[in-house]
Scaffold this active site. Structure first.
Site, PDB file in Angstrom:
ATOM      1  N   LYS A 179       0.881  -1.109   0.120  1.00  0.00           N
ATOM      2  CA  LYS A 179      -0.108  -0.016   0.005  1.00  0.00           C
ATOM      3  C   LYS A 179       0.692   1.119   0.111  1.00  0.00           C
ATOM      4  O   LYS A 179       0.559   2.120  -0.909  1.00  0.00           O
ATOM      5  CB  LYS A 179      -1.047   0.146   1.322  1.00  0.00           C
ATOM      6  CG  LYS A 179      -1.582   1.482   1.560  1.00  0.00           C
ATOM      7  CD  LYS A 179      -2.370   1.405   2.767  1.00  0.00           C
ATOM      8  CE  LYS A 179      -1.622   1.587   4.026  1.00  0.00           C
ATOM      9  NZ  LYS A 179      -1.310   2.768   4.387  1.00  0.00           N
ATOM     10  N   ASN A 180       1.868   1.415   0.850  1.00  0.00           N
ATOM     11  CA  ASN A 180       2.378   2.577   1.068  1.00  0.00           C
ATOM     12  C   ASN A 180       3.646   2.694  -0.051  1.00  0.00           C
ATOM     13  O   ASN A 180       4.063   3.851  -0.024  1.00  0.00           O
ATOM     14  CB  ASN A 180       3.330   2.517   2.583  1.00  0.00           C
ATOM     15  CG  ASN A 180       2.243   2.657   3.378  1.00  0.00           C
ATOM     16  OD1 ASN A 180       1.049   2.941   3.034  1.00  0.00           O
ATOM     17  ND2 ASN A 180       2.723   2.524   4.809  1.00  0.00           N
ATOM     18  N   ARG A 224      -8.586  -0.351   4.692  1.00  0.00           N
ATOM     19  CA  ARG A 224      -7.996   0.441   4.094  1.00  0.00           C
ATOM     20  C   ARG A 224      -6.563   0.062   3.788  1.00  0.00           C
ATOM     21  O   ARG A 224      -6.012   0.493   2.764  1.00  0.00           O
ATOM     22  CB  ARG A 224      -7.533   1.707   5.007  1.00  0.00           C
ATOM     23  CG  ARG A 224      -8.751   2.387   5.417  1.00  0.00           C
ATOM     24  CD  ARG A 224      -8.429   3.782   6.184  1.00  0.00           C
ATOM     25  NE  ARG A 224      -7.313   4.381   5.498  1.00  0.00           N
ATOM     26  CZ  ARG A 224      -6.862   5.369   5.911  1.00  0.00           C
ATOM     27  NH1 ARG A 224      -7.115   5.979   7.320  1.00  0.00           N
ATOM     28  NH2 ARG A 224      -5.915   5.994   5.201  1.00  0.00           N
ATOM     29  N   ASP A 238       4.478   0.366  11.678  1.00  0.00           N
ATOM     30  CA  ASP A 238       3.271  -0.132  11.408  1.00  0.00           C
ATOM     31  C   ASP A 238       3.093  -1.731  11.892  1.00  0.00           C
ATOM     32  O   ASP A 238       2.287  -2.302  11.529  1.00  0.00           O
ATOM     33  CB  ASP A 238       3.519   0.146   9.922  1.00  0.00           C
ATOM     34  CG  ASP A 238       3.158   1.369   9.542  1.00  0.00           C
ATOM     35  OD1 ASP A 238       2.575   2.170  10.396  1.00  0.00           O
ATOM     36  OD2 ASP A 238       3.573   1.616   8.252  1.00  0.00           O
ATOM     37  N   ARG A 271       0.829  14.409  13.588  1.00  0.00           N
ATOM     38  CA  ARG A 271       1.184  14.273  12.334  1.00  0.00           C
ATOM     39  C   ARG A 271       1.547  15.622  11.675  1.00  0.00           C
ATOM     40  O   ARG A 271       0.927  15.824  10.329  1.00  0.00           O
ATOM     41  CB  ARG A 271       0.551  13.427  11.379  1.00  0.00           C
ATOM     42  CG  ARG A 271       0.506  12.045  12.170  1.00  0.00           C
ATOM     43  CD  ARG A 271      -0.228  10.918  11.361  1.00  0.00           C
ATOM     44  NE  ARG A 271       0.678  10.381  10.496  1.00  0.00           N
ATOM     45  CZ  ARG A 271       0.042   9.287   9.556  1.00  0.00           C
ATOM     46  NH1 ARG A 271      -1.258   8.768   9.629  1.00  0.00           N
ATOM     47  NH2 ARG A 271       0.637   8.905   8.530  1.00  0.00           N
ATOM     48  N   CYS A 298      -4.536  12.785  13.321  1.00  0.00           N
ATOM     49  CA  CYS A 298      -5.247  11.753  13.070  1.00  0.00           C
ATOM     50  C   CYS A 298      -5.319  10.743  14.290  1.00  0.00           C
ATOM     51  O   CYS A 298      -4.506  11.405  15.253  1.00  0.00           O
ATOM     52  CB  CYS A 298      -5.072  11.028  11.793  1.00  0.00           C
ATOM     53  SG  CYS A 298      -3.288  10.335  11.890  1.00  0.00           S
TER      54      CYS A 298
END
Ligand code: EPU
Length: 429
Positions: A22-23, A408, A316, A131, A126
């Protein structure tokens, strides 16, 4: 809102295909703004964040097409995406879209590089922390960009075009590195980024940019040198495998016991995680097809881990490791140094009987003999999958609410775990 119900206690056996990262997929898609030609991305994971970014890019004028059929019909090949930004029709990224996915802020650099101006909403805080985006802004200012803040928007202009510069980040930021690297690809002259993020996803984006005609050296190390070029062309690129998904399933197998092959996974993308899991007593071997993860009936050793930028232990995977250590034989110490508020899973893990004490950035996890299933709530993407891991280890049923967080970042999670023997199902309500 969908929920996931897990009945714990099953060992996992089989094969799990690892999706594209994803990233890496998100910044690669954003890089399509840098050229009027078509960028073709293969192995793109089918995720809610990817769909949202497609909407955001369309808003800027990018034509997108997804190859409809999944190869082999088994659903285990990623999508192929074609992105063409023939004309940029809008240089504004509105609040309503940016607030829903922070990575969309990264359109700022490419829009400036292509159009000399951009108006991008500040993303706001968030669940995992405040952030800020100061590093993105100072990095772009070093390339000659004028920046104003107006009504919650970054209004950026490069009146005389972007010019290369020296960017020395005081702190490692993945997003700021992507943003500045993409902008510098089309700046006049040389840009040097010092203290750049070394994450494999940065190297993957640089490799795609180089196929497009950029001149980038050193991506994947802390010094990236970019010789700006006049224009970039189309290219075809395959997204690298997702190291966070790899680590997550490795921890799921470590949690339940069993023997699972993670197809397409690469050990070089998660060295610190492999070291930690081996220390915990997990068997890991690498073949040219992927990684094999096994744990027999023996107990797990506790570990001491501090999250850090790559090649350190990734933030993560912190929540997933914490779930795993809830059943280790002794005291684990986990320090979160990247985000200030990334322990929200602690309260939910406690509902299953975990013994965790948090002081500042440190969590002390005292392993317990068993966890008991309960109803829990997902708070962010990685926290929610940690609850899935805990549910797989727990006795009885665990229901994870607010599953949209999982969607997500994890493609077909129930199917992948279910095919290895987990009792897991999605409840539509
Ligand atoms: N930071 C600043 N100023 C900035 C930018 C960042 O102070 O201008 C701080 C952040 O607040 C944080 C640290 O620097 O404390 C690192 O943040 P970074 O910019 O590296 O994070 P990011 O680029 O916003 C990406 C990933 C995150 C991952 C982090 C760290 C994507 C789309 N997101 O975020 O992934 O946790 O790097 O590795 O690549 C996730 O996938 O669940 C996720 C949150």
């Amino acid at each position: 809102m969908d929920r996931i119900r897990i009945t714990g206690g099953q060992h996992l056996h089989g094969t799990i295909p690892i999706s594209g990262a994803k990233n890496a997929a998100l910044p690669l898609m954003i890089a399509s703004l840098l050229t009027s030609d078509t960028i073709t991305l293969k192995n793109v994971p089918n995720l809610a964040d990817v769909s949202l970014l497609i909407r955001i890019l369309r808003n800027h004028g990018v034509d997108t097409a997804v190859d409809g059929k999944r190869a082999n019909g088994n659903g285990h090949q990623g999508d192929t995406l074609h992105l063409t930004a023939r004309d940029i029709v809008d240089t504004t990224a509105p609040y309503d879209l940016v607030r829903r996915m922070r990575a969309s802020f990264w359109v700022l650099g490419p829009l400036l590089a292509r159009e000399g101006k951009a108006r991008v909403s500040l993303p706001g805080g968030c669940a995992i922390g405040t952030r800020p985006v100061d590093l993105h802004l100072t990095g772009l200012q070093a390339l000659g960009v004028d920046i104003d803040l107006d009504g919650g928007y970054v209004v950026a202009k490069a009146r005389n075009g972007l010019r290369g510069g020296i960017v020395n980040f005081p702190k490692v930021s993945v997003g700021a590195t992507h943003n500045v690297m993409m902008a510098a690809a089309l700046a006049k002259g040389e840009t040097v980024i010092e203290n750049a993020a070394c994450e494999p996803e940065v190297a993957d984006v640089a490799s795609c940019l180089n196929k497009m005609g950029a001149k980038i050296e050193g991506a994947g190390t802390s010094t990236i040198t970019i010789q700006g070029v006049d224009h970039l062309e189309g290219a075809t690129h395959t997204v690298l495998p997702d190291r966070i998904e790899t680590g997550t399933y490795a921890m799921a197998v470590a949690a339940t016991g069993g023997d699972v092959y993670l197809e397409g996974a690469r050990a070089d993308l998660l060295p610190a995680v492999i070291d930690v899991l081996r220390e915990a007593g997990v068997e890991i071997s690498e073949t040219n097809r992927g990684l094999r993860i096994a744990r027999n009936g023996s107990g797990l050793n506790p570990v001491t881990v501090t999250t850090a930028p790559f090649p350190g232990f990734p933030t993560d995977l912190q929540a997933q490791l914490m779930a795993l250590m809830c059943r280790a034989e002794g005291l684990s110490v986990i320090r979160e140094t990247i985000f200030e508020n990334r322990f929200m899973h602690v309260q939910e893990l406690a509902r299953l009987g975990a013994d965790i004490a948090v002081t500042g950035e440190m969590a002390k996890v005292r392993g317990v003999a068993s966890l008991r299933g309960a109803e829990v709530m997902a708070t962010d993407l990685r926290a929610s999958v940690s609850l899935v891991i805990a549910g797989l280890m727990a006795e009885g049923d665990t229901t994870v609410n607010r599953v949209y967080h999982l969607d997500r970042g994890f493609e077909r999670l129930e199917e992948k775990l279910g095919s290895c023997g987990a009792q897991i199902e999605r409840l539509h309500s």
